[in-house]
Design a protein around this motif. Sequence first.
Motif, mmCIF file in Angstrom:
data_model
loop_
_atom_site.group_PDB
_atom_site.id
_atom_site.type_symbol
_atom_site.label_atom_id
_atom_site.label_comp_id
_atom_site.label_asym_id
_atom_site.label_seq_id
_atom_site.Cartn_x
_atom_site.Cartn_y
_atom_site.Cartn_z
ATOM 1 N N LEU A 1 -7.497 7.180 0.977
ATOM 2 C CA LEU A 1 -6.850 6.805 2.235
ATOM 3 C C LEU A 1 -7.439 7.554 3.422
ATOM 4 O O LEU A 1 -7.640 6.967 4.502
ATOM 5 N N ILE B 1 -7.684 -1.180 0.287
ATOM 6 C CA ILE B 1 -8.326 -0.656 1.497
ATOM 7 C C ILE B 1 -9.801 -1.071 1.574
ATOM 8 O O ILE B 1 -10.399 -1.039 2.647
ATOM 9 N N PRO C 1 -9.157 -2.237 5.308
ATOM 10 C CA PRO C 1 -9.027 -0.808 5.645
ATOM 11 C C PRO C 1 -8.012 -0.537 6.744
ATOM 12 O O PRO C 1 -7.461 0.556 6.834
ATOM 13 N N LEU D 1 0.825 -1.202 0.000
ATOM 14 C CA LEU D 1 0.000 0.000 0.000
ATOM 15 C C LEU D 1 0.870 1.267 0.000
ATOM 16 O O LEU D 1 0.520 2.273 -0.620
ATOM 17 N N ALA E 1 -10.874 6.104 4.171
ATOM 18 C CA ALA E 1 -10.810 4.749 4.738
ATOM 19 C C ALA E 1 -10.507 4.791 6.225
ATOM 20 O O ALA E 1 -11.045 3.988 7.005
ATOM 21 N N ALA F 1 -4.394 0.961 6.123
ATOM 22 C CA ALA F 1 -4.140 2.398 5.938
ATOM 23 C C ALA F 1 -3.387 2.996 7.118
ATOM 24 O O ALA F 1 -2.852 4.108 7.005
#
Length: 460
Positions: A93, A60, A64, A44, A96, A67
């Motif tokens: 991001l 995500i 999630p 990520l 999320a 993040a």
Amino acid sequence: MEKMEKNLYEASLEGNINTLLMLLQQDPLILERVTLDRHGDTPLHIASTLGHTNFIKEVITRKPNLAMECDSQKRVPLHIASAKGHTEAVKLLAAANPEACDACDRDGMNPIYLAAVKGHYEVVKELMQTQPHAARALVQQDTILHLCVKHDQLDVLKLLIEIMNDHEFLNTKDAYGNNILHLAVADKQVQTINFLLLTTTIEVNATNNNGETSMDMLAKVPRDLKYQQIMQSLTRAGAVEAQSSFTQVPQNSRTKMGLDSFKYHKKPTYAQYSREELTENDDWLNRKRSSLMVVASLIATMAFQAGTNPPSGVWQGDSSNDPLRKTGFAVMPSNHPTLYHVFIICNTTGFVSTLSIILLLISGLPFLKHRVFLWVLMVTMWIATTSMSITYLVSIWVLTPTPNSESFRHVAVGITGVWIALMTLLVVGHTVRIITVAMGKLLHRKRTILSPTLMNHVEI
């Protein structure tokens, strides 16, 4: 297993969603496993660095919590996307996991601080809408506004001040007691200073830990065009030096004087008077030097044109009888040899004089700021203009037909002669004035030196 992880990282580099989905089908826990086994960049983080929006969205959506995973520098993926300016990735991001907006890396910077330092306007705007209080965090006692000024990010500074609309936060001081106006003046950011003075409620005369105002900060920077502009802006805004004294006016006196709306009267100091006089003197000299540059350039152009294209033009053909009559040679030496010599001497004098003025003005020598040097330039300009006047007279004399137009020649000579006489009188007057002032200063200095000696004789 290592091959699958390698394929996952390659997919994050390319933003390949198909490979990601295939790997997740083979191992649904591969994302968690990679996060546990590695302490550096996660897939990520890599996708956030490169702005692979679809890849980020896919990850995500399924996980999630990723993040909020940190790399070796304690940066979450939102840090990376914000620093790189990937607005769409930032939106995903931040949505999320909004807590990522408050995450700080090893340097104490949260994502909005990184975006502000880099000047990513849209990213800052997006993060302010998602988590506005993140902009109020401090980084080593610096606010986000301090960092904007330190990194000269005026557009982001305007956005933050407009959104926050907080007088107290605007005037927050750093570890050294500087507000953002102190920093802008120290860095000579003219546009930032004008914005703060004209459109915000910045405290112009706030002092730092050394007791210095913004005007005191200006006194430390080199004097140039920006210095003059900042001085004018601060003066219009009412900025003063920290040592300026203030005397409070009694209430009854203020009422009688009609000054109820004023709390203090400022008493200018000697230093302030000296600064103002010096500023006015510098402004006057700068204007004079600019004017001389324009006039000198114009005269140099005229002299060059006259030298390459003399009066009466050039011969268009050769002559076997006259050696001076060659194609491209001036006609004037054959018809008026004496006047041509005068023309060449005066034209060359005017050309060289103006080139000397231009060279001295652009040289940047320190003595150029003295009025005596300006007098030297004025004398040189007088030589140039007088030479060009004689050049004009010679040209008129050569080009005017005779005998019917003889009177026109005399009129031109008379008018130009009067003009040269007036200019000469002006130069002589200025010369006498400078000599008188110099002699007065010399006599005053001698009296100052002799005074203690005379006092000693009186005491004896």
